[in-house]
Design an enzyme around this catalytic site. Structure first.
Site, PDB file in Angstrom:
ATOM      1  N   ASP A  25       1.081 -22.294 -29.792  1.00 42.97           N
ATOM      2  CA  ASP A  25       0.494 -23.498 -29.198  1.00 42.97           C
ATOM      3  C   ASP A  25      -0.954 -23.702 -29.657  1.00 42.97           C
ATOM      4  O   ASP A  25      -1.724 -22.741 -29.777  1.00 42.97           O
ATOM      5  CB  ASP A  25       0.507 -23.330 -27.680  1.00 42.97           C
ATOM      6  CG  ASP A  25       0.484 -24.620 -26.897  1.00 42.97           C
ATOM      7  OD1 ASP A  25      -0.027 -25.622 -27.426  1.00 42.97           O
ATOM      8  OD2 ASP A  25       0.972 -24.599 -25.751  1.00 42.97           O
ATOM      9  N   SER A  53      -0.138 -31.324 -21.618  1.00 42.19           N
ATOM     10  CA  SER A  53      -1.366 -31.481 -22.398  1.00 42.19           C
ATOM     11  C   SER A  53      -2.391 -32.302 -21.599  1.00 42.19           C
ATOM     12  O   SER A  53      -2.791 -31.903 -20.517  1.00 42.19           O
ATOM     13  CB  SER A  53      -1.040 -32.089 -23.762  1.00 42.19           C
ATOM     14  OG  SER A  53      -2.078 -31.861 -24.691  1.00 42.19           O
ATOM     15  N   HIS A 107       3.350 -26.435 -28.984  1.00 49.13           N
ATOM     16  CA  HIS A 107       2.798 -27.287 -27.926  1.00 49.13           C
ATOM     17  C   HIS A 107       3.867 -28.014 -27.113  1.00 49.13           C
ATOM     18  O   HIS A 107       3.544 -28.693 -26.146  1.00 49.13           O
ATOM     19  CB  HIS A 107       1.859 -28.316 -28.576  1.00 49.13           C
ATOM     20  CG  HIS A 107       0.864 -28.949 -27.654  1.00 49.13           C
ATOM     21  ND1 HIS A 107       0.029 -28.230 -26.822  1.00 49.13           N
ATOM     22  CD2 HIS A 107       0.551 -30.260 -27.440  1.00 49.13           C
ATOM     23  CE1 HIS A 107      -0.745 -29.056 -26.136  1.00 49.13           C
ATOM     24  NE2 HIS A 107      -0.446 -30.288 -26.490  1.00 49.13           N
TER      25      HIS A 107
END
Length: 303
Positions: free
Chosen positions: A251, A111, A278
């Site tokens: 996601d 991320s 995610h």
């Protein structure tokens, strides 16, 4: 199975300390892997599973808590001017030098950690031999747009609760937090209940959300911090290191979010995990870790 050694320490950085943990040893000759957590403002806990790559292929795996987070120096008094991309790039360079691996290493960022990794890679550091960008946006405007598109698919009462508290400025209200969790359970981590290491990261962020609040904002879809206009789209062609991009079918980093990496990073490989959102490293752990390990093994011989 023989036990794998671990070692914790602190690297000096400016007037502060960066906590790190090393799993495995350099004796394998494989590229040491540095794992960077997301947020900005999370901790290493929720990406802890990547340490098990050491058991898969003998690789040295390094986790660290970025400044302001987890076991590293906390700085709750610092405001938005302090928390910059350049700060965290400088910290990464400092850590690599401290560990003596700046000449040869691989980097995995999840991320925000992947955004940081892209910023690192476009500078073409000579020691970066392989790059893994996990579940990361290339443009925060696209990220917010897609997050809000996903939000419109939430139950109507959840959407109404979110909007009501955002308009009232009561985004710390337990009702707002509970409504946000509906989004997180769909698009951040679909394992229920959350595994302890994931819950631990969020609990620590509840204690001290300085970095996340300043750089991101209150939630994944309400981005009002200093990163709100960030993009790296027009620089992705500069990345020279072999790159793997991973994301999940559910996601919040949707295909539209990851598209610039896929289209613009030379020679990039993209793997989509069909049962994940995610956190494929949690949701499809074995497949994710073996995918990363196999990619890195392709580049272990690079000097």
């Amino acid at each position: 199975m023989a036990s794998i050694s671990t070692q914790e320490g602190f690297a000096p950085f400016r007037d502060y300390r960066t906590w790190y943990r090393i799993t495995g040893s350099l004796e394998s000759g494989r590229l040491p892997l540095v794992v960077a957590h997301g947020g900005p403002g999370c901790t290493h806990d929720y990406v802890d599973s990547f340490k098990d790559i050491s058991a898969l292929d003998g690789r040295l795996v390094i986790h660290y808590d970025q400044l302001g987070n987890g076991n590293s120096t906390r700085l709750p008094e610092k405001g938005p001017d302090f928390w910059t991309v350049d700060l965290f790039l400088e910290e990464l360079d400092s850590l690599l030098a401290h560990l003596g691996i700046a000449h040869r290493y691989a980097y995995l960022g999840q991320s925000w950690g992947g955004m940081l990794g892209a910023e690192h890679a476009v500078r073409r550091p000579a020691g970066l031999k392989a790059l893994v960008i996990a579940n990361s946006p290339a443009n925060m405007h696209t990220w917010v747009s897609e997050a809000n598109r996903l939000r419109r698919d939430l139950p109507a009462d959840v959407q109404a609760t979110l909007l009501r508290h955002e308009e009232a400025g009561t985004i710390t209200d337990p009702e707002y937090i509970a409504a946000s969790r509906v989004f997180y359970d769909r698009h951040v981590c679909r394992v229920s209940p959350w595994p302890p290491e994931v819950a631990r990261t969020f609990a620590i962020m509840d204690e001290d959300n300085t970095v996340y609040r300043n750089m991101n904002g209150p939630t994944e879809f309400h981005v009002i911090g200093t990163m709100k206009d960030w993009t790296i789209e027009d620089r992705l062609h500069l990345i020279q290191a072999p790159t793997l991009k991973i994301s999940g079918r559910y996601d919040e980093a949707t295909p539209e979010v990851v598209r610039p990496y896929v289209e613009k990073v030379p020679g990039i490989q993209w793997v989509l995990f069909e049962e994940s959102s995610h956190m494929p490293h949690v949701e499809e752990k074995d497949l994710c870790l073996s995918t990363v390990s196999n990619f890195l093994k392709e580049h272990d011989g690079v000097e």
